[in-house]
Enzyme design. Structure first.
Site, PDB file in Angstrom:
ATOM      1  N   GLU A  34       0.831  -1.205   0.000  1.00 42.60           N
ATOM      2  CA  GLU A  34       0.000   0.000   0.000  1.00 42.60           C
ATOM      3  C   GLU A  34       0.865   1.254   0.000  1.00 42.60           C
ATOM      4  OE1 GLU A  34      -3.135   0.330  -1.170  1.00 42.60           O
ATOM      5  OE2 GLU A  34      -3.704  -1.133   0.371  1.00 42.60           O
ATOM      6  N   ALA A 129     -14.749   3.720  -1.949  1.00 43.09           N
ATOM      7  CA  ALA A 129     -14.456   2.849  -0.800  1.00 43.09           C
ATOM      8  C   ALA A 129     -13.081   2.221  -0.914  1.00 43.09           C
ATOM      9  CB  ALA A 129     -15.521   1.763  -0.684  1.00 43.09           C
ATOM     10  N   LEU A 131     -12.098   0.445  -3.527  1.00 40.87           N
ATOM     11  CA  LEU A 131     -12.171  -0.800  -4.301  1.00 40.87           C
ATOM     12  C   LEU A 131     -12.157  -0.497  -5.800  1.00 40.87           C
ATOM     13  CD1 LEU A 131     -14.849  -2.661  -2.128  1.00 40.87           C
ATOM     14  CD2 LEU A 131     -12.354  -2.812  -1.976  1.00 40.87           C
ATOM     15  N   SER A 133     -13.813   1.761  -7.981  1.00 44.13           N
ATOM     16  CA  SER A 133     -14.978   1.892  -8.861  1.00 44.13           C
ATOM     17  C   SER A 133     -14.613   2.713 -10.098  1.00 44.13           C
ATOM     18  CB  SER A 133     -16.144   2.533  -8.113  1.00 44.13           C
ATOM     19  OG  SER A 133     -15.861   3.873  -7.749  1.00 44.13           O
ATOM     20  N   GLU A 166      -7.460   8.951 -16.252  1.00 46.31           N
ATOM     21  CA  GLU A 166      -7.694   9.379 -14.861  1.00 46.31           C
ATOM     22  C   GLU A 166      -6.711  10.494 -14.455  1.00 46.31           C
ATOM     23  OE1 GLU A 166      -9.164   6.416 -12.393  1.00 46.31           O
ATOM     24  OE2 GLU A 166      -8.964   7.581 -10.552  1.00 46.31           O
ATOM     25  N   ASP A 178      -4.770  -0.050 -10.257  1.00 51.37           N
ATOM     26  CA  ASP A 178      -6.206  -0.336 -10.333  1.00 51.37           C
ATOM     27  C   ASP A 178      -6.617  -0.782 -11.740  1.00 51.37           C
ATOM     28  OD1 ASP A 178      -5.895   0.715  -7.865  1.00 51.37           O
ATOM     29  OD2 ASP A 178      -7.142   2.493  -8.182  1.00 51.37           O
TER      30      ASP A 178
HETATM   31  P1  ADP Z   1     -12.862   4.593  -5.960  1.00 48.67           P
HETATM   32  O1  ADP Z   1     -12.247   4.396  -7.302  1.00 48.67           O
HETATM   33  O2  ADP Z   1     -11.944   4.271  -4.831  1.00 48.67           O
HETATM   34  O3  ADP Z   1     -14.188   3.916  -5.807  1.00 48.67           O
HETATM   35  P2  ADP Z   1     -12.898   7.320  -6.836  1.00 48.67           P
HETATM   36  O4  ADP Z   1     -13.137   8.593  -6.107  1.00 48.67           O
HETATM   37  O5  ADP Z   1     -11.608   7.142  -7.543  1.00 48.67           O
HETATM   38  O6  ADP Z   1     -13.177   6.150  -5.800  1.00 48.67           O
HETATM   39  O7  ADP Z   1     -14.046   7.127  -7.916  1.00 48.67           O
HETATM   40  C1  ADP Z   1     -15.383   7.320  -7.555  1.00 48.67           C
HETATM   41  C2  ADP Z   1     -16.071   8.105  -8.663  1.00 48.67           C
HETATM   42  O8  ADP Z   1     -16.301   7.226  -9.799  1.00 48.67           O
HETATM   43  C3  ADP Z   1     -17.463   8.564  -8.261  1.00 48.67           C
HETATM   44  O9  ADP Z   1     -17.417   9.798  -7.580  1.00 48.67           O
HETATM   45  C4  ADP Z   1     -18.164   8.685  -9.611  1.00 48.67           C
HETATM   46  O10 ADP Z   1     -17.802   9.886 -10.271  1.00 48.67           O
HETATM   47  C5  ADP Z   1     -17.557   7.519 -10.384  1.00 48.67           C
HETATM   48  N1  ADP Z   1     -18.426   6.338 -10.219  1.00 48.67           N
HETATM   49  C6  ADP Z   1     -18.203   5.249  -9.455  1.00 48.67           C
HETATM   50  N2  ADP Z   1     -19.224   4.370  -9.522  1.00 48.67           N
HETATM   51  C7  ADP Z   1     -20.135   4.922 -10.352  1.00 48.67           C
HETATM   52  C8  ADP Z   1     -21.409   4.510 -10.831  1.00 48.67           C
HETATM   53  N3  ADP Z   1     -21.961   3.353 -10.435  1.00 48.67           N
HETATM   54  N4  ADP Z   1     -22.055   5.316 -11.704  1.00 48.67           N
HETATM   55  C9  ADP Z   1     -21.504   6.495 -12.107  1.00 48.67           C
HETATM   56  N5  ADP Z   1     -20.305   6.931 -11.679  1.00 48.67           N
HETATM   57  C10 ADP Z   1     -19.626   6.182 -10.811  1.00 48.67           C
HETATM   58 MG    MG Z   2     -10.524   5.431  -7.983  1.00 43.55          MG
END
Ligand code: ADP
Ligand code: MG
Length: 401
Positions: A34, A129, A131, A133, A166, A178
């Protein structure tokens, strides 16, 4: 893995046709390594069965139209006007659409032709979170455009293009882990990834164990300043140590012995940050040896050590994550637990003996509630393969089932 049942009907409602393709891209949980990616170190992520899904069809116009099912929002963007970050009517793009738009932009920067797209996006990866997303969304769009275009990228290049999206379009200074994990996942395996050479190999997870993720529910956005402060400290430590040691280009080049000999030259906070990175690099490589010999106990011990180091030296934990790890430590069948992701909130990852998983999940949530008054969600995750697409013929079968 089948797409969520509402994905295809949502596409049909939005675009009045059936999608040509469904893409899936997994999130990831990092088992060890990490805050070492930006120090050229080794990381150990697992692609997990929490997934970003896209249903998509090419469209004849030059528009990228995306419906974000989970947010109830939609956007249309001119494909030759990505630079300006506005929608087709000239309004600023919503934040979530920077991810698909950024991928389209980054592909164009690499002279890869992409066409207009109709897409519906949904995801089972909790937002913010730790993970990943965001990377899963980028990767899902990248594999979708690849499926509809004439070009074929090797997965590492695709991961780098998503990282560019990104870094340069969204404006988040993330490493490659990631996007790499989402594209290279191997079922039942962790992925040892060398962030300098980009070499990687799958390492089987120990038999008879489960990976449990526990979401603290805390969403403290990683303060840009806290993250940047740590990156700056690592750069400062590298510069100072490189004056004393040959061939040091990043903290990954510093052995524990060399660090012990020369760390007195560093200011105390910088020393603590660098000590975490030097130890964590060694810890990750040692942990992989435990995985290779199926030694869950030895691996788990290093997970606990990794958490203590993030808490005390790198100082990126928070009380809730510490409580989750403390509780897990006392539960039967728990081999190891640590915060995962950048920290300051988000999730812990736990390695738990299979037979103890049910009681572990219950006890962890209950005790967390008792101690913090907060709700944690905890679940078992599976290590899955990397991103993929299914074309319409397969979809029809899924549809009928
Ligand atoms: P992580 O990658 O750790 O989950 P990030 O802050 O890097 O957190 O990314 C989260 C962002 O990705 C959200 O604020 C949103 O803009 C986008 N995102 C994540 N999931 C969704 C979803 N299901 N639908 C639309 N946008 C999403
Ligand atoms: Mg992210």
């Amino acid at each position: 893995m089948n797409p969520p049942p509402n994905l295809l009907s949502a596409f049909n409602n939005a675009f009045n046709k059936l999608p040509k393709l469904v893409a899936r891209a997994p999130g990831r949980v990092n088992l060890l390594g990490e805050h070492v990616d930006y120090n050229d170190g080794w990381v150990l992520p697992v692609a997990i069965d929490h997934t970003a899904w896209i249903a998509a069809s090419p469209c004849s116009s030059d528009l990228i139209s995306v419906h974000a099912l989970d947010l109830g929002e939609a956007v249309s963007i001119q494909i030759d006007d990505l630079e300006h970050k506005v929608d087709v009517r000239g309004k600023p793009l919503p934040a979530w659409s920077y991810y698909p738009a950024g991928v389209a932009w980054a592909l164009q920067q690499h002279s890869l032709q992409i066409g207009g797209l109709d897409a519906v996006l949904t995801s089972t990866i909790p937002l913010g979170a730790g993970l990943s997303s965001s990377a899963a969304i980028e990767v899902a769009f990248a594999v979708t455009w690849q499926a509809f275009s004439g070009w074929q990228l090797n997965p590492m290049t695709m991961a780098q293009i998503c990282q560019t999206a990104e870094n340069a379009y969204v404006g988040v200074n993330c490493g490659l882990m990631d996007q790499f994990a989402s594209l290279h996942g191997v079922a039942g395996n962790a992925l040892l990834f060398d962030c300098r050479t980009l070499e990687w190999e799958p390492v089987p997870l120990p038999q008879g164990t489960s990976l449990v993720i526990a979401d603290s529910g805390v969403r403290r956005s990683l303060g840009d300043s806290a993250y940047n402060e740590r990156r700056t400290a690592c750069e400062q430590a590298t510069r100072t140590l490189a004056e004393r040691l040959p061939n040091v280009h990043a903290l990954r080049d510093v052995s524990i012995d060399a660090f012990d000999q020369h760390s007195h030259a560093l200011p105390s906070v910088v020393r603590r940050r660098a000590e975490h990175v030097v130890d964590e690099c060694a810890r990750t490589l040692e942990a992989v040896e435990h995985l290779r010999s199926g030694d869950a106990l030895g691996f788990g011990k290093l997970m606990y050590q990794g958490h203590a180091s993030l808490r005390d030296l790198y100082q990126v934990s928070c009380p809730e994550l510490d409580v989750l790890v403390e509780i897990a430590t006392g539960l039967p069948g728990c081999y190891g637990a640590r915060l995962t992701g950048a920290g300051f909130g988000g999730c812990t990852v736990n390695l738990v003996k299979e037979g103890n998983v049910e009681s572990f999940l219950q006890a962890l949530s209950m005790e967390y509630w008792n101690r913090t008054g907060k709700q944690a969600s905890a679940w078992v995750c599976q290590a899955v393969g990397g991103a993929s697409t299914s074309m319409a013929t397969t979809l029809k079968r899924i549809n009928i089932q």
